[in-house]
Design a protein around this motif. Structure first.
Motif, PDB file in Angstrom:
ATOM      1  N   SER A 101       0.843  -1.187   0.000  1.00  0.00           N
ATOM      2  CA  SER A 101       0.000   0.000   0.000  1.00  0.00           C
ATOM      3  C   SER A 101       0.882   1.243   0.000  1.00  0.00           C
ATOM      4  O   SER A 101       1.702   1.428   0.904  1.00  0.00           O
ATOM      5  CB  SER A 101      -0.910   0.003   1.232  1.00  0.00           C
ATOM      6  N   VAL A 102       0.719   2.075  -1.033  1.00  0.00           N
ATOM      7  CA  VAL A 102       1.499   3.307  -1.165  1.00  0.00           C
ATOM      8  C   VAL A 102       0.536   4.476  -1.261  1.00  0.00           C
ATOM      9  O   VAL A 102      -0.305   4.530  -2.160  1.00  0.00           O
ATOM     10  CB  VAL A 102       2.418   3.263  -2.405  1.00  0.00           C
ATOM     11  N   GLY A 103       0.655   5.406  -0.322  1.00  0.00           N
ATOM     12  CA  GLY A 103      -0.230   6.555  -0.290  1.00  0.00           C
ATOM     13  C   GLY A 103       0.052   7.552  -1.399  1.00  0.00           C
ATOM     14  O   GLY A 103       1.004   7.416  -2.177  1.00  0.00           O
ATOM     15  N   LYS A 104      -0.766   8.594  -1.448  1.00  0.00           N
ATOM     16  CA  LYS A 104      -0.692   9.602  -2.509  1.00  0.00           C
ATOM     17  C   LYS A 104       0.691  10.235  -2.595  1.00  0.00           C
ATOM     18  O   LYS A 104       1.183  10.547  -3.673  1.00  0.00           O
ATOM     19  CB  LYS A 104      -1.755  10.673  -2.272  1.00  0.00           C
ATOM     20  N   LYS A 105       1.341  10.436  -1.447  1.00  0.00           N
ATOM     21  CA  LYS A 105       2.669  11.042  -1.415  1.00  0.00           C
ATOM     22  C   LYS A 105       3.723  10.065  -0.887  1.00  0.00           C
ATOM     23  O   LYS A 105       4.814  10.473  -0.496  1.00  0.00           O
ATOM     24  CB  LYS A 105       2.645  12.311  -0.557  1.00  0.00           C
ATOM     25  N   GLY A 106       3.421   8.793  -0.890  1.00  0.00           N
ATOM     26  CA  GLY A 106       4.316   7.801  -0.348  1.00  0.00           C
ATOM     27  C   GLY A 106       5.443   7.424  -1.289  1.00  0.00           C
ATOM     28  O   GLY A 106       5.338   7.566  -2.514  1.00  0.00           O
ATOM     29  N   TYR A 107       6.531   6.937  -0.707  1.00  0.00           N
ATOM     30  CA  TYR A 107       7.683   6.443  -1.464  1.00  0.00           C
ATOM     31  C   TYR A 107       8.159   5.161  -0.797  1.00  0.00           C
ATOM     32  O   TYR A 107       8.684   5.181   0.317  1.00  0.00           O
ATOM     33  CB  TYR A 107       8.799   7.489  -1.478  1.00  0.00           C
ATOM     34  N   LEU A 108       7.962   4.026  -1.472  1.00  0.00           N
ATOM     35  CA  LEU A 108       8.330   2.708  -0.955  1.00  0.00           C
ATOM     36  C   LEU A 108       9.393   2.115  -1.859  1.00  0.00           C
ATOM     37  O   LEU A 108       9.152   1.892  -3.046  1.00  0.00           O
ATOM     38  CB  LEU A 108       7.105   1.801  -0.898  1.00  0.00           C
ATOM     39  N   SER A 109      10.583   1.854  -1.300  1.00  0.00           N
ATOM     40  CA  SER A 109      11.714   1.387  -2.097  1.00  0.00           C
ATOM     41  C   SER A 109      12.271   0.081  -1.547  1.00  0.00           C
ATOM     42  O   SER A 109      12.546  -0.036  -0.349  1.00  0.00           O
ATOM     43  CB  SER A 109      12.819   2.457  -2.108  1.00  0.00           C
ATOM     44  N   PHE A 110      12.440  -0.898  -2.444  1.00  0.00           N
ATOM     45  CA  PHE A 110      13.065  -2.175  -2.105  1.00  0.00           C
ATOM     46  C   PHE A 110      14.358  -2.315  -2.901  1.00  0.00           C
ATOM     47  O   PHE A 110      14.335  -2.238  -4.128  1.00  0.00           O
ATOM     48  CB  PHE A 110      12.158  -3.358  -2.460  1.00  0.00           C
ATOM     49  N   GLN A 118       3.365 -13.070   3.392  1.00  0.00           N
ATOM     50  CA  GLN A 118       2.234 -12.795   4.273  1.00  0.00           C
ATOM     51  C   GLN A 118       2.482 -11.543   5.119  1.00  0.00           C
ATOM     52  O   GLN A 118       2.166 -11.508   6.303  1.00  0.00           O
ATOM     53  CB  GLN A 118       1.963 -13.992   5.189  1.00  0.00           C
ATOM     54  N   SER A 119       3.063 -10.522   4.519  1.00  0.00           N
ATOM     55  CA  SER A 119       3.412  -9.312   5.254  1.00  0.00           C
ATOM     56  C   SER A 119       2.750  -8.087   4.640  1.00  0.00           C
ATOM     57  O   SER A 119       2.384  -8.079   3.463  1.00  0.00           O
ATOM     58  CB  SER A 119       4.937  -9.126   5.293  1.00  0.00           C
ATOM     59  N   HIS A 120       2.609  -7.039   5.468  1.00  0.00           N
ATOM     60  CA  HIS A 120       1.957  -5.807   5.054  1.00  0.00           C
ATOM     61  C   HIS A 120       2.967  -4.671   5.045  1.00  0.00           C
ATOM     62  O   HIS A 120       3.681  -4.452   6.032  1.00  0.00           O
ATOM     63  CB  HIS A 120       0.806  -5.458   5.998  1.00  0.00           C
ATOM     64  N   PHE A 121       2.998  -3.930   3.934  1.00  0.00           N
ATOM     65  CA  PHE A 121       3.859  -2.766   3.790  1.00  0.00           C
ATOM     66  C   PHE A 121       2.951  -1.564   3.556  1.00  0.00           C
ATOM     67  O   PHE A 121       2.380  -1.412   2.471  1.00  0.00           O
ATOM     68  CB  PHE A 121       4.832  -2.968   2.628  1.00  0.00           C
ATOM     69  N   LEU A 122       2.817  -0.728   4.573  1.00  0.00           N
ATOM     70  CA  LEU A 122       1.855   0.377   4.545  1.00  0.00           C
ATOM     71  C   LEU A 122       2.638   1.676   4.570  1.00  0.00           C
ATOM     72  O   LEU A 122       3.116   2.126   5.610  1.00  0.00           O
ATOM     73  CB  LEU A 122       0.909   0.279   5.742  1.00  0.00           C
ATOM     74  N   CYS A 123       2.771   2.293   3.393  1.00  0.00           N
ATOM     75  CA  CYS A 123       3.646   3.449   3.227  1.00  0.00           C
ATOM     76  C   CYS A 123       2.842   4.670   2.805  1.00  0.00           C
ATOM     77  O   CYS A 123       2.339   4.730   1.687  1.00  0.00           O
ATOM     78  CB  CYS A 123       4.721   3.133   2.183  1.00  0.00           C
ATOM     79  N   ASP A 124       2.757   5.639   3.706  1.00  0.00           N
ATOM     80  CA  ASP A 124       2.138   6.914   3.380  1.00  0.00           C
ATOM     81  C   ASP A 124       3.161   8.035   3.265  1.00  0.00           C
ATOM     82  O   ASP A 124       2.853   9.112   2.777  1.00  0.00           O
ATOM     83  CB  ASP A 124       1.097   7.290   4.442  1.00  0.00           C
ATOM     84  N   TYR A 125       4.387   7.778   3.737  1.00  0.00           N
ATOM     85  CA  TYR A 125       5.418   8.826   3.740  1.00  0.00           C
ATOM     86  C   TYR A 125       6.674   8.338   3.017  1.00  0.00           C
ATOM     87  O   TYR A 125       6.840   8.582   1.836  1.00  0.00           O
ATOM     88  CB  TYR A 125       5.724   9.235   5.181  1.00  0.00           C
ATOM     89  N   ARG A 126       7.565   7.627   3.718  1.00  0.00           N
ATOM     90  CA  ARG A 126       8.817   7.180   3.103  1.00  0.00           C
ATOM     91  C   ARG A 126       9.313   5.920   3.820  1.00  0.00           C
ATOM     92  O   ARG A 126       9.529   5.933   5.027  1.00  0.00           O
ATOM     93  CB  ARG A 126       9.869   8.287   3.183  1.00  0.00           C
ATOM     94  N   MET A 127       9.513   4.861   3.039  1.00  0.00           N
ATOM     95  CA  MET A 127       9.943   3.578   3.592  1.00  0.00           C
ATOM     96  C   MET A 127      10.987   2.973   2.649  1.00  0.00           C
ATOM     97  O   MET A 127      10.732   2.812   1.453  1.00  0.00           O
ATOM     98  CB  MET A 127       8.743   2.641   3.739  1.00  0.00           C
ATOM     99  N   ILE A 128      12.161   2.619   3.203  1.00  0.00           N
ATOM    100  CA  ILE A 128      13.274   2.145   2.392  1.00  0.00           C
ATOM    101  C   ILE A 128      13.811   0.838   2.974  1.00  0.00           C
ATOM    102  O   ILE A 128      14.109   0.755   4.166  1.00  0.00           O
ATOM    103  CB  ILE A 128      14.420   3.180   2.353  1.00  0.00           C
ATOM    104  N   PHE A 129      13.940  -0.176   2.108  1.00  0.00           N
ATOM    105  CA  PHE A 129      14.549  -1.451   2.480  1.00  0.00           C
ATOM    106  C   PHE A 129      15.841  -1.612   1.690  1.00  0.00           C
ATOM    107  O   PHE A 129      15.817  -1.636   0.462  1.00  0.00           O
ATOM    108  CB  PHE A 129      13.615  -2.623   2.159  1.00  0.00           C
ATOM    109  N   HIS A 130      16.963  -1.739   2.391  1.00  0.00           N
ATOM    110  CA  HIS A 130      18.227  -1.976   1.708  1.00  0.00           C
ATOM    111  C   HIS A 130      18.373  -3.461   1.375  1.00  0.00           C
ATOM    112  O   HIS A 130      17.542  -4.286   1.759  1.00  0.00           O
ATOM    113  CB  HIS A 130      19.378  -1.440   2.551  1.00  0.00           C
TER     114      HIS A 130
END
Length: 235
Positions: A101-110, A118-130
């Motif tokens: 789930s990526v919000g209107k202004k969200g930034y989700l990076s893998f 079976q996991s939830h990624f709820l990004c409305d702002y900024r989420m980074i996975f190295h």
């Protein structure tokens, strides 16, 4: 038999794959069908998906596919206008019963070599996975409270969102909860059902556990190239 089953799962949703790849990616990338979907549920298909890789190839990103320990529920994809990004020349696996789930202004990076199920990624702002992160079943990552709260005396509104940044070579056990403001070092292990909600940048080669999590052991990491061990026969 396993190869035939895998082929069946890919072909079953091939038209979804074609639509999704050409909907989001440049033609020179989409033609390779780098994103494969299994039983996708499209709640919203806005925003952008970006692949930053020198080599884009078939099936490098797999979303919703079951593994040995999950069912066949597929994946929910909700992008209301943000950016979902995949970085690096590796593989990306987000298994069945997961939510992106990526919000209107969200930034989700893998970054490359992410594995989750079976996991939830709820990004409305900024989420980074190295790179090189392994995420156990039923974990939740969220960078926002989704509701604002106020101080009863001052009326001050608490900031409901903060950056979540996960270091390289992190391993999360079963049912971890990762809240806004979490930042982890490289090479850590997080015990099952732990809650992380702050900066853990001084925890390299450590095991974190608890609610909220703290360092319980130092000098450990998971070696994915040496996973074989002997179990003694029960007498």
């Amino acid at each position: 038999m396993n190869k035939l089953l895998k082929l069946f799962r890919i072909l079953r949703f091939i038209f979804h794959d074609i639509y999704f790849n050409f909907r989001y990616l440049p033609c020179k990338q989409a033609i390779h069908l780098p994103i494969l979907l299994y039983s996708p549920h499209f709640e919203s298909c806005r925003g952008k998906i970006i692949i930053k890789s020198k080599s884009v190839h078939f099936g490098m990103i797999q979303l919703g596919f079951p593994n040995n320990h999950s069912n066949l529920d597929g994946i929910i994809i909700y992008n209301s206008g943000g950016i979902l990004e995949f970085v690096g020349d590796g593989t990306f696996f987000i298994g069945s019963s997961s939510v992106l789930s990526v919000g209107k202004k969200g930034y989700l990076s893998f970054e490359k070599n992410i594995s989750a199920s079976q996991s939830h990624f709820l990004c409305d702002y900024r989420m980074i996975f190295h790179e090189n992160c392994t995420i156990g079943s039923r974990c939740t990552f969220m960078d926002c409270d989704f509701h604002a709260i106020k101080n009863i005396v001052t009326g001050e509104k608490k900031l409901p969102y903060k950056l979540v940044e996960i270091g390289s070579n992190n391993w999360f056990g079963f049912e971890c909860m990762i809240m806004k403001g979490t930042s982890t070092s490289d090479n850590i292990i997080v015990g099952s059902r732990s809650l992380l909600n702050k900066n853990y940048q001084n925890s390299t080669y450590s095991i974190l556990a608890g609610s909220p999590a703290k360092i319980i052991k130092k000098g450990y990491y998971r070696d994915f190239d040496d996973q074989i061990f002997n179990i003694n026969k029960y007498e």
